[in-house]
Design a protein around this motif. Structure first.
Motif, short mmCIF file in Angstrom:
data_model
loop_
_atom_site.label_atom_id
_atom_site.label_comp_id
_atom_site.label_asym_id
_atom_site.label_seq_id
_atom_site.Cartn_x
_atom_site.Cartn_y
_atom_site.Cartn_z
N PHE A 119 43.02 5.67 -24.22
CA PHE A 119 44.28 5.35 -23.39
C PHE A 119 45.32 6.64 -23.52
CE2 PHE A 119 42.48 1.46 -24.92
CZ PHE A 119 42.83 0.40 -23.76
N GLY A 120 44.68 7.83 -23.92
CA GLY A 120 45.54 8.94 -24.05
C GLY A 120 46.19 9.13 -25.39
N SER A 121 47.01 10.01 -25.69
CA SER A 121 47.95 10.37 -26.89
C SER A 121 49.21 11.16 -26.44
CB SER A 121 47.09 11.10 -27.73
OG SER A 121 47.66 11.21 -28.91
N GLY A 122 49.98 11.15 -27.56
CA GLY A 122 51.30 11.76 -27.28
C GLY A 122 52.11 10.83 -26.73
N ARG A 123 53.20 11.45 -26.03
CA ARG A 123 54.31 10.90 -25.43
C ARG A 123 53.88 10.18 -24.39
NH1 ARG A 123 58.65 15.48 -24.78
NH2 ARG A 123 57.23 16.24 -26.47
N ARG A 124 52.82 10.70 -23.60
CA ARG A 124 52.18 10.13 -22.31
C ARG A 124 51.29 9.22 -22.66
NH1 ARG A 124 54.63 13.04 -17.51
NH2 ARG A 124 54.57 10.94 -16.67
N ILE A 125 50.95 8.76 -23.91
CA ILE A 125 50.02 7.57 -23.96
C ILE A 125 50.20 6.37 -23.19
CG2 ILE A 125 51.13 6.46 -25.97
CD1 ILE A 125 48.54 6.14 -27.29
N CYS A 126 49.11 5.58 -22.68
CA CYS A 126 49.43 4.50 -21.87
C CYS A 126 50.51 3.48 -22.49
CB CYS A 126 48.01 3.74 -21.54
SG CYS A 126 48.31 2.27 -20.66
N PRO A 127 51.46 3.42 -21.92
CA PRO A 127 52.49 2.34 -22.46
C PRO A 127 52.09 0.80 -22.56
CG PRO A 127 53.16 2.84 -20.22
CD PRO A 127 51.98 3.52 -20.50
N GLY A 128 51.13 0.45 -21.76
CA GLY A 128 50.49 -0.91 -21.60
C GLY A 128 49.40 -1.18 -22.85
N LEU A 129 49.20 -0.34 -23.57
CA LEU A 129 48.21 -0.35 -24.68
C LEU A 129 48.09 -1.74 -25.27
CD1 LEU A 129 46.68 2.61 -26.84
CD2 LEU A 129 46.83 0.23 -27.53
N PRO A 130 49.29 -2.09 -25.90
CA PRO A 130 49.49 -3.63 -26.71
C PRO A 130 49.00 -4.60 -25.87
CG PRO A 130 51.38 -1.90 -26.96
CD PRO A 130 50.73 -1.43 -25.85
N LEU A 131 49.29 -4.60 -24.49
CA LEU A 131 48.95 -5.80 -23.81
C LEU A 131 47.31 -5.63 -23.30
CD1 LEU A 131 49.55 -8.17 -21.98
CD2 LEU A 131 50.08 -6.69 -20.08
N ALA A 132 46.99 -4.52 -23.34
CA ALA A 132 45.46 -4.11 -22.69
C ALA A 132 44.80 -4.60 -24.02
CB ALA A 132 45.20 -2.84 -22.57
N TYR A 133 45.03 -4.29 -25.32
CA TYR A 133 44.63 -4.50 -26.40
C TYR A 133 44.19 -6.15 -26.48
CZ TYR A 133 43.87 -5.46 -31.45
OH TYR A 133 43.12 -5.85 -32.91
N ARG A 134 45.28 -6.96 -26.33
CA ARG A 134 45.19 -8.52 -26.20
C ARG A 134 44.11 -8.97 -25.08
NH1 ARG A 134 50.88 -11.00 -28.20
NH2 ARG A 134 51.38 -9.37 -29.61
N MET A 135 44.25 -8.46 -23.96
CA MET A 135 43.59 -9.08 -22.83
C MET A 135 42.10 -8.55 -22.91
SD MET A 135 46.23 -7.84 -19.77
CE MET A 135 45.19 -7.96 -18.55
N VAL A 136 41.56 -7.64 -23.35
CA VAL A 136 40.42 -6.98 -23.35
C VAL A 136 39.49 -8.23 -24.62
CG1 VAL A 136 38.70 -5.07 -24.00
CG2 VAL A 136 40.47 -4.70 -22.63
N HIS A 137 40.33 -8.05 -25.56
CA HIS A 137 39.60 -8.83 -26.83
C HIS A 137 39.44 -10.31 -26.39
CE1 HIS A 137 40.55 -5.44 -29.18
NE2 HIS A 137 39.64 -5.74 -29.95
N LEU A 138 40.48 -10.90 -25.69
CA LEU A 138 40.53 -12.44 -25.51
C LEU A 138 39.34 -12.74 -24.35
CD1 LEU A 138 44.38 -13.05 -25.36
CD2 LEU A 138 42.59 -13.98 -26.97
#
Length: 498
Positions: free
Chosen positions: A433-452
């Motif tokens: 998802f990248g890193s630094g200030r331009r890391i993907c902002p939707g990572l918290p939602l993606a984390y939930r969606m992929v696992h579920l």
């Protein structure tokens, strides 16, 4: 005669760009090593059909910091965690801008998009809105009921296939579910249905947009050709973006009307409601036009990448039945049978988490991340990175590096059980998802969606391959794109649990 004149004008522009670029290169100091470029086209032909793989092979010859000339564009390819850390963290500010692809100029999207805007006040405001109004734990917890409904629909669809002995296109089912998970989180509605042609338009628009955005474009290699649009990519992009913006217009207008018709309108626990509330108190920061382009970013970024990751996870588990058994046994122990997996269960499923981490290592959804751009000349590891150079971080190469990973070409979730590493941008061995200030902002939602989604498919059904196919015969070839999809869709028969 007119065509010949046009051709000569274009050719003269290209030659002028090449000569000017070569002059800049001589003035740029010591550039990183790389393959010798051909006249005019540079190293374009060496990219091949799968640039992430071709660049990985070249990096083994020229090193983890490599220079290429792609048309008239200086390009730097990063293929190691150490150099990725310098680019994405140590010198994050210098490399925080983007090279703008021609496809993103449709409807001036790049001027309003969180993905393409430069790091300035407008970008910071949008980033703040995403963090506070969309992807905070509080907001996501409030909307998890919407996502549970979509997972139930996925489960019902697979169950119907099971009863009727129908094969499931797992990638397509995951795409529809991802799209509906996103549309539910954003708008509280479904954008697509299983086994129905009545609501497939939005699904086809988004898939088309993703394909256009990933297509190699001569206008990106030679910016002077943007006004010509030789492959029609900008024209196609305008068509798809225009259709999505019309859909968003209707949804926003309907919501605004329902809010104005009744002071006591029922509040929705979705992103649109939160953003409208925010915009009405901070009107100058978030206009309706900017809101639509933000929603466009979210729906595109959150759909194909999620479904692709789930399809790859299921592919690897079907290729490795013993690992499928481990994942299923863990779910049966923690969640119990006949119970729907919930978001609160994820933290208690270490093997499932390891399966997803290993999938993201082995099949990263953005193999080269979104390209960055150098704001000034800067030195890294004794080499000069020239101003305006395009920066590609090859996370696919990092994930396959034998200096970092034991048995890198094997799918082994167990490697993460005793290794404290995650994909939140701190560990540069794993930065899908990248890193630094331009890391993907939707990572918290993606984390939930992929696992579920993966858990739902594993927990509720057994799976068998099509007639006569052995696990090791399941195809794992990739098709280069924004989300690195499978070249051959994964199809399997669901089996009802005993």
């Amino acid at each position: 005669m007119e065509f010949l004149t046009f051709f000569l004008v274009v050719l003269s522009f290209l030659v002028w760009h090449v000569l000017r670029s070569n002059l800049r290169r001589r003035r740029s100091g010591k550039l990183p090593p790389g393959p010798y470029p051909f006249p005019i086209i540079g190293n374009i032909l060496q990219l091949g059909k799968n640039p992430h793989q071709s660049l990985t092979k070249l990096s083994k010859i020229y090193g983890p910091l490599m220079y290429l000339k792609l048309g008239s564009r200086n390009t730097i390819v990063v293929s190691s965690p150490d150099i990725a850390k310098q680019v994405l963290q140590k010198h994050d500010q210098v490399f925080s801008s983007r090279t703008i692809p021609a496809a993103s100029t449709a409807y001036d999207h790049f001027k309003k998009s969180l993905a393409w805007l430069p790091v300035a006040s407008k970008w910071r405001n949008l980033r703040k809105i995403c963090k506070e109004q969309m992807f905070s734990s509080h907001r996501l917890d409030a909307s998890q009921g919407l996502r549970q409904e979509k997972l139930k629909k996925l489960c019902d669809y697979v169950h119907d296939c099971c009863i009727n002995d129908q094969v499931v296109d797992i990638g397509d089912a995951a795409f529809i579910t991802s799209l509906n998970l996103m549309s539910a989180t954003l708008f509280s509605i479904d954008f697509a249905q299983f086994n129905s042609d009545s609501s497939q338009e939005t699904k086809e628009i988004i898939r088309g947009m993703m394909e256009v955005a990933a297509a190699p474009n001569l206008a990106d290699f030679f910016p002077v050709l943007k006004f010509v649009d030789p492959q029609g990519i900008l024209r196609q992009s305008k068509s798809y973006v225009g259709k999505l913006l019309v859909i968003f217009d209707d949804l926003i207008n309907q919501r605004l009307k329902s809010r104005s018709d009744s002071i006591d309108h029922p509040a929705r626990n979705d992103v649109l409601e939160a953003i409208i509330d925010y915009s009405q108190t901070n009107e100058s920061e978030l206009t309706i036009d900017v809101l639509k382009h933000l929603l466009l970013d979210l729906i595109l970024a959150g759909t194909d990448t999620t479904s692709s990751t789930v399809e790859w996870a299921m592919t690897e588990l079907l290729r490795n039945p013993e690992k499928m058994s481990k994942a299923k046994n863990e779910l049966m122990t923690v969640v119990r049978r006949n119970k729907q997996v919930e978001e609160s269960d994820i933290s208690r499923l270490p093997y499932l988490q390891s399966v997803i981490k290993e999938t993201l290592r082995y099949h990263p959804p953005g193999p080269l991340l979104i390209p960055r751009k150098a704001e000034v000349d800067i030195e890294i590891n004794g080499y000069t990175i020239p101003k305006d150079a395009q920066i590609l971080v090859n996370v696919w190469a990092i994930g396959r590096d034998s200096n970092i990973w034991l048995n890198p070409d094997s799918f082994e979730p167990e490697r993460f059980l005793d290794r404290q590493i995650d994909f939140t941008g701190r560990d540069f061995e794993l930065i899908p998802f990248g890193s630094g200030r331009r890391i993907c902002p939707g990572l918290p939602l993606a984390y939930r969606m992929v696992h579920l989604m993966a858990a739902t498919l594993i927990h509720n059904f057994d799976w068998k391959l099509e007639q006569g196919m052995k696990p090791e015969e399941v195809d794992i070839n990739e098709k280069f794109g924004l989300s690195l999809p499978k070249a051959v869709p994964l199809k399997a028969f669901p089996v009802k649990l005993d």
